[in-house]
Design an enzyme around this catalytic site. Structure first.
Site, PDB file in Angstrom:
ATOM      1  N   ALA A 189       0.846  -1.204   0.000  1.00 23.12           N
ATOM      2  CA  ALA A 189       0.000   0.000   0.000  1.00 23.12           C
ATOM      3  C   ALA A 189       0.877   1.247   0.000  1.00 23.12           C
ATOM      4  CB  ALA A 189      -0.931  -0.014   1.211  1.00 23.12           C
ATOM      5  N   GLU A 244      -8.299 -20.490  -4.821  1.00 24.82           N
ATOM      6  CA  GLU A 244      -8.263 -20.454  -3.352  1.00 24.82           C
ATOM      7  C   GLU A 244      -9.692 -20.443  -2.848  1.00 24.82           C
ATOM      8  OE1 GLU A 244      -5.651 -17.480  -1.708  1.00 24.82           O
ATOM      9  OE2 GLU A 244      -4.000 -18.097  -2.974  1.00 24.82           O
ATOM     10  N   ARG A 252     -12.539 -18.953   4.184  1.00 31.16           N
ATOM     11  CA  ARG A 252     -11.631 -19.157   5.309  1.00 31.16           C
ATOM     12  C   ARG A 252     -12.284 -19.267   6.678  1.00 31.16           C
ATOM     13  NH1 ARG A 252      -6.623 -15.383   3.892  1.00 31.16           N
ATOM     14  NH2 ARG A 252      -6.186 -16.821   2.196  1.00 31.16           N
ATOM     15  N   SER A 255      -6.168  -9.096  -0.485  1.00 28.34           N
ATOM     16  CA  SER A 255      -5.587  -7.983   0.276  1.00 28.34           C
ATOM     17  C   SER A 255      -4.404  -7.332  -0.437  1.00 28.34           C
ATOM     18  CB  SER A 255      -5.188  -8.411   1.681  1.00 28.34           C
ATOM     19  OG  SER A 255      -4.422  -9.554   1.630  1.00 28.34           O
ATOM     20  N   LEU A 256      -3.628  -8.108  -1.174  1.00 26.06           N
ATOM     21  CA  LEU A 256      -2.574  -7.459  -1.964  1.00 26.06           C
ATOM     22  C   LEU A 256      -3.241  -6.523  -2.975  1.00 26.06           C
ATOM     23  CD1 LEU A 256      -0.112 -10.453  -2.562  1.00 26.06           C
ATOM     24  CD2 LEU A 256       0.260  -8.493  -1.079  1.00 26.06           C
ATOM     25  N   HIS A 272      -6.380 -17.745   9.587  1.00 21.97           N
ATOM     26  CA  HIS A 272      -6.058 -18.588   8.440  1.00 21.97           C
ATOM     27  C   HIS A 272      -6.138 -20.036   8.912  1.00 21.97           C
ATOM     28  CE1 HIS A 272      -4.071 -20.388   5.024  1.00 21.97           C
ATOM     29  NE2 HIS A 272      -4.052 -19.211   4.408  1.00 21.97           N
ATOM     30  N   LYS A 300       9.520   1.156  10.002  1.00 25.96           N
ATOM     31  CA  LYS A 300      10.145   0.903  11.300  1.00 25.96           C
ATOM     32  C   LYS A 300      11.287  -0.108  11.254  1.00 25.96           C
ATOM     33  CE  LYS A 300       7.006  -2.164  13.829  1.00 25.96           C
ATOM     34  NZ  LYS A 300       5.759  -2.180  14.605  1.00 25.96           N
ATOM     35  N   HIS A 343      -4.499 -14.044  11.130  1.00 26.85           N
ATOM     36  CA  HIS A 343      -3.826 -13.807   9.853  1.00 26.85           C
ATOM     37  C   HIS A 343      -4.047 -12.404   9.296  1.00 26.85           C
ATOM     38  CE1 HIS A 343      -2.118 -14.885   5.995  1.00 26.85           C
ATOM     39  NE2 HIS A 343      -3.233 -14.586   5.366  1.00 26.85           N
ATOM     40  N   ALA A 384       3.700 -12.693   1.729  1.00 26.28           N
ATOM     41  CA  ALA A 384       2.501 -13.208   1.046  1.00 26.28           C
ATOM     42  C   ALA A 384       2.881 -14.392   0.166  1.00 26.28           C
ATOM     43  CB  ALA A 384       1.845 -12.109   0.227  1.00 26.28           C
ATOM     44  N   ARG A 407     -12.470 -11.625   4.729  1.00 27.36           N
ATOM     45  CA  ARG A 407     -11.817 -11.288   3.460  1.00 27.36           C
ATOM     46  C   ARG A 407     -11.701 -12.512   2.551  1.00 27.36           C
ATOM     47  NH1 ARG A 407      -6.379 -11.807   1.758  1.00 27.36           N
ATOM     48  NH2 ARG A 407      -5.745 -12.404   3.859  1.00 27.36           N
ATOM     49  N   GLY A 441      -0.993 -15.511  -3.561  1.00 29.39           N
ATOM     50  CA  GLY A 441      -1.041 -14.707  -4.768  1.00 29.39           C
ATOM     51  C   GLY A 441      -1.901 -13.481  -4.654  1.00 29.39           C
ATOM     52  N   ASP A 450       0.354  -0.424  15.102  1.00 32.29           N
ATOM     53  CA  ASP A 450       0.748   0.953  15.452  1.00 32.29           C
ATOM     54  C   ASP A 450      -0.133   2.002  14.764  1.00 32.29           C
ATOM     55  OD1 ASP A 450       2.896  -0.274  16.748  1.00 32.29           O
ATOM     56  OD2 ASP A 450       4.243   0.010  15.043  1.00 32.29           O
TER      57      ASP A 450
HETATM   58  P1  FAD Z   1       2.292  -4.373   5.240  1.00 35.30           P
HETATM   59  O1  FAD Z   1       2.766  -5.076   4.058  1.00 35.30           O
HETATM   60  O2  FAD Z   1       2.094  -5.160   6.482  1.00 35.30           O
HETATM   61  O3  FAD Z   1       3.309  -3.193   5.539  1.00 35.30           O
HETATM   62  C1  FAD Z   1       3.206  -2.422   6.713  1.00 35.30           C
HETATM   63  C2  FAD Z   1       4.456  -1.592   6.821  1.00 35.30           C
HETATM   64  O4  FAD Z   1       4.335  -0.624   7.858  1.00 35.30           O
HETATM   65  C3  FAD Z   1       5.700  -2.405   7.167  1.00 35.30           C
HETATM   66  O5  FAD Z   1       6.730  -1.940   6.348  1.00 35.30           O
HETATM   67  C4  FAD Z   1       5.971  -2.060   8.631  1.00 35.30           C
HETATM   68  O6  FAD Z   1       7.313  -2.184   8.984  1.00 35.30           O
HETATM   69  C5  FAD Z   1       5.511  -0.610   8.640  1.00 35.30           C
HETATM   70  N1  FAD Z   1       5.145  -0.091   9.969  1.00 35.30           N
HETATM   71  C6  FAD Z   1       4.262  -0.614  10.851  1.00 35.30           C
HETATM   72  N2  FAD Z   1       4.199   0.167  11.950  1.00 35.30           N
HETATM   73  C7  FAD Z   1       5.050   1.208  11.758  1.00 35.30           C
HETATM   74  C8  FAD Z   1       5.445   2.330  12.536  1.00 35.30           C
HETATM   75  N3  FAD Z   1       4.975   2.548  13.772  1.00 35.30           N
HETATM   76  N4  FAD Z   1       6.343   3.196  12.012  1.00 35.30           N
HETATM   77  C9  FAD Z   1       6.877   2.993  10.774  1.00 35.30           C
HETATM   78  N5  FAD Z   1       6.557   1.920  10.003  1.00 35.30           N
HETATM   79  C10 FAD Z   1       5.650   1.052  10.488  1.00 35.30           C
HETATM   80  N6  FAD Z   1      -2.609 -11.397   0.955  1.00 35.30           N
HETATM   81  C11 FAD Z   1      -2.908 -11.699  -0.332  1.00 35.30           C
HETATM   82  O7  FAD Z   1      -3.663 -10.965  -0.987  1.00 35.30           O
HETATM   83  N7  FAD Z   1      -2.353 -12.802  -0.908  1.00 35.30           N
HETATM   84  C12 FAD Z   1      -1.512 -13.644  -0.247  1.00 35.30           C
HETATM   85  O8  FAD Z   1      -1.019 -14.605  -0.805  1.00 35.30           O
HETATM   86  C13 FAD Z   1      -1.207 -13.352   1.114  1.00 35.30           C
HETATM   87  N8  FAD Z   1      -0.405 -14.173   1.839  1.00 35.30           N
HETATM   88  C14 FAD Z   1      -0.053 -13.801   3.096  1.00 35.30           C
HETATM   89  C15 FAD Z   1       0.853 -14.594   3.796  1.00 35.30           C
HETATM   90  C16 FAD Z   1       1.284 -14.224   5.042  1.00 35.30           C
HETATM   91  C17 FAD Z   1       2.264 -15.078   5.797  1.00 35.30           C
HETATM   92  C18 FAD Z   1       0.791 -13.033   5.631  1.00 35.30           C
HETATM   93  C19 FAD Z   1       1.240 -12.595   6.992  1.00 35.30           C
HETATM   94  C20 FAD Z   1      -0.139 -12.252   4.951  1.00 35.30           C
HETATM   95  C21 FAD Z   1      -0.567 -12.627   3.682  1.00 35.30           C
HETATM   96  N9  FAD Z   1      -1.477 -11.856   2.970  1.00 35.30           N
HETATM   97  C22 FAD Z   1      -1.779 -12.184   1.671  1.00 35.30           C
HETATM   98  C23 FAD Z   1      -1.958 -10.589   3.502  1.00 35.30           C
HETATM   99  C24 FAD Z   1      -1.165  -9.436   2.865  1.00 35.30           C
HETATM  100  O9  FAD Z   1       0.186  -9.819   2.800  1.00 35.30           O
HETATM  101  C25 FAD Z   1      -1.291  -8.150   3.650  1.00 35.30           C
HETATM  102  O10 FAD Z   1      -2.619  -7.888   3.972  1.00 35.30           O
HETATM  103  C26 FAD Z   1      -0.765  -6.991   2.833  1.00 35.30           C
HETATM  104  O11 FAD Z   1       0.527  -7.275   2.369  1.00 35.30           O
HETATM  105  C27 FAD Z   1      -0.753  -5.728   3.675  1.00 35.30           C
HETATM  106  O12 FAD Z   1      -0.060  -4.741   2.972  1.00 35.30           O
HETATM  107  P2  FAD Z   1       0.133  -3.309   3.626  1.00 35.30           P
HETATM  108  O13 FAD Z   1       0.962  -2.530   2.679  1.00 35.30           O
HETATM  109  O14 FAD Z   1      -1.168  -2.768   4.043  1.00 35.30           O
HETATM  110  O15 FAD Z   1       0.933  -3.592   4.986  1.00 35.30           O
HETATM  111  C1  SIN Z   2      -2.371 -17.866   1.449  1.00 37.45           C
HETATM  112  O1  SIN Z   2      -1.461 -18.030   0.648  1.00 37.45           O
HETATM  113  O2  SIN Z   2      -3.078 -18.767   1.892  1.00 37.45           O
HETATM  114  C2  SIN Z   2      -2.649 -16.494   1.931  1.00 37.45           C
HETATM  115  C3  SIN Z   2      -3.547 -15.837   1.002  1.00 37.45           C
HETATM  116  C4  SIN Z   2      -4.189 -14.650   1.641  1.00 37.45           C
HETATM  117  O3  SIN Z   2      -3.987 -14.344   2.812  1.00 37.45           O
HETATM  118  O4  SIN Z   2      -4.973 -14.001   0.928  1.00 37.45           O
END
Ligand code: FAD
Ligand code: SIN
Length: 534
Positions: free
Chosen positions: A29, A126, A289, A390-391, A243, A48, A350, A59, A385, A62, A222
């Protein structure tokens, strides 16, 4: 809950920066927003940890987008709304599924190497998807590949500066307007004042408040806590996604075993070696899920076991090898072969469906404060979700936040009117074992706000959280761990309060004492605002 600021700082005494746009976070994001805002504004990204440390990086399965022949945004919309159990905001979902394909195509144009077969994009299935529409990269390393591709896009960008190892402590806010933030240099120990025309929260979710979680250590809520302190409304906090299949081996990290493993045909087996999903839902292993997690939970209770098993023994081992290299490698460390062995799994926290309430332009109800990705809640995920949405959410609404920030950046820079930021409490310092409180908090939330919830344990949890808060909030921590603990306590309160309020069962929120879905009273969001706690 009364704190407006965690620390009493004299802003005249700390170094200052003034980008047009401040972005907190460095996941999908944040970088999506940065790339748009930086077209004509100066952008500072504050994160951070290291730049790639984020949920995005981990992730696996996909990214969902209606790009396959025969697929359509309308079909994607339908599946998302069904998974969301009546609580998605349709306009938000429509934006996600219609703009999603263009955003994913942009990633492809930038060189993101999604997996292909015979030159066509490979798509996996999925839970909850009516057809194969999930693009993946390097088998099960989708997040790592996307994050690397985005990171290389901002590297050397003339309008983007990245500040790693800087922890955003609090948003600078006054009378409903956000002016930037105060950050702590996690390595140098110094504070920094950052004033901006627009601030974008992209700090991800709160998974670390649970003992059992797939989320990395940085995911401590945070941004949600900061925004709440600054007066932003949060919503849907009770909806935390579990999950179904996280590796369950004593001493091993709670490593995710992707839903795509079931998409490629894996069976779920109970301790007797029987498949059980059909008993709970006709969609079997590929039900949404929340349904699969609950079924596993019940199966574990009914069989007195700590986990169930995933089995791919009936699937072509070549396919397993090709599709899941990361998972295979991790399992091998514990002597398990993904292609042959039964893999012990159980559900773990998750994903955070709730968060800072935003409109379709990523605006929160604090002026100049935008939010996108997992920290935000614009109603796109409802009560549960849909996998791999979410990606896509981060891409689409990150882009939107970038657009809005650009507009704000074309105006003049407002000046934060206060010289000091003051907490509204007396200060006192007592010795606190931060790790001990953190561990106790995680266990408490696992028990009280897990897959099933009930009034009495939640009331007890609130009492405990209130008690811990009294002395943890009295402290002025100068360490990331301490500040994170304060944010985790705030988020835990919000999750439990949301869950107490919603007296029904829906999606990921299941109440033993209110087992039915009640559309008449509860087909609406539960919102929380600091004013209500004072
Ligand atoms: P994030 O990618 O979590 O990034 C948050 C950022 O904020 C990080 O860089 C962190 O360090 C920073 N941050 C946090 N607090 C602070 C602070 N106080 N000060 C400064 N920086 C801070 N989703 C899918 O759609 N497909 C998938 O296959 C999938 N697989 C997943 C597998 C795993 C193991 C996990 C944990 C999640 C998965 N998800 C998947 C969910 C998806 O990865 C996340 O919802 C998505 O990446 C969130 O993106 P984001 O940019 O909102 O936050
Ligand atoms: C997974 O690979 O099962 C995670 C996919 C997701 O969180 O959307």
């Amino acid at each position: 809950m009364q704190e407006h600021y965690l620390l009493d700082l004299d802003l005249r005494r700390i170094p200052a920066l003034a980008p047009d746009v401040l972005i907190l976070g460095s996941g999908i994001a944040a970088i999506s927003a940065a790339l748009v805002a930086a077209e004509d504004a100066s952008v500072l990204l504050v994160t951070k940890g290291g730049q790639q440390e984020s949920n995005t990086y981990y992730a696996q399965g996909g990214i969902a987008a209606a790009l396959a022949p025969g697929d359509s945004p309308e079909a994607h919309l339908h599946d998302t709304l069904v998974a969301g159990a009546g609580l998605c905001d349709e306009a938000a979902v429509r934006k996600l599924v219609t703009e999603g394909p263009a955003r994913v195509n942009e990633l492809i144009r930038w060189g993101t190497p999604f997996d292909r077969k015979d030159d066509q994009l490979s798509m996996t299935l999925e839970g909850g998807h009516g057809q194969r529409r999930v693009l993946h990269a390097n088998g099960d390393a989708t997040g790592k590949v996307i994050e690397s591709s985005l990171t290389s896009r901002i590297k050397d960008h003339p309008n983007v500066t990245v500040l790693e190892d800087h922890f955003a402590v609090d948003l600078l806010h006054h009378q409903g307007v956000c002016y930037g933030c105060v950050a702590l240099d996690a390595k140098g120990g110094r504070f920094l004042k950052i004033e901006s025309k627009a601030t974008i929260l992209a700090t991800g979710g709160l998974g670390q408040i649970y003992r059992e979680t797939t989320n990395p250590d940085v995911t401590t809520g945070d941004g949600i806590a900061m925004a709440f302190r600054a007066g932003a409304t949060v919503q849907d906090m009770e909806f935390v996604q579990f999950h179904p299949t996280t590796l369950y081996i004593a001493g091993a990290k709670r490593f995710l075993i992707s839903e795509a493993v079931r998409g490629e045909g894996a069976h779920l087996l109970n301790r007797k070696g029987e498949r059980f999903m059909q008993k709970y839902d006709e969609r079997g292993e590929l039900a949404p899920r929340d349904v699969v997690s609950r079924a596993i939970f019940l199966e574990m209770i009914n069989n007195g076991s700590t986990n169930v098993f995933l089995s791919l023994a009936h699937v072509d081992p070549k396919l397993v090898e090709e599709r899941f290299p990361t998972i295979r490698k991790t399992l091998k460390q514990y002597g398990l072969d993904l292609a042959k062995d039964r893999i012990p799994v159980r559900p773990a926290c998750h994903y955070t469906m709730g968060g800072v309430r935003t409109d379709l332009a990523a605006r929160s109800d604090v002026e100049r404060l935008l939010a996108a990705g997992e920290v935000a809640s614009c109603g796109v995920h409802g009560a549960n979700r849909l996998a791999s949405n979410s990606l896509l959410d981060g891409l689409v609404f990150g882009h939107e936040a970038g657009q809005m920030a650009r507009k704000l950046a074309s105006g003049s820079q407002p000046t934060f009117p206060l010289k000091r930021v003051r907490p509204v409490r007396e200060k006192e310092t007592i010795p606190i074992d931060v790790d001990d409180v953190r561990a106790s908090l995680k266990s408490l939330i696992n028990r009280a706000a897990g897959i099933v919830r009930e009034a009495e344990p939640m009331a007890n949890a609130i009492q405990m959280l209130d008690f811990w808060q009294k002395y943890v909030y009295a402290e002025e921590f100068q360490s990331v761990k301490g500040l994170e603990l304060q944010n985790m306590l705030a988020c835990a309160q919000l999750v439990v309060r949301g869950a107490q309020t919603r007296e029904e069962s829906r999606g990921a929120h299941q109440r033993l004492d209110f087992p039915e879905t009640d559309d008449v009273k509860w087909k609406r969001h539960v919102t929380l605002n600091r004013k209500e706690f004072e």
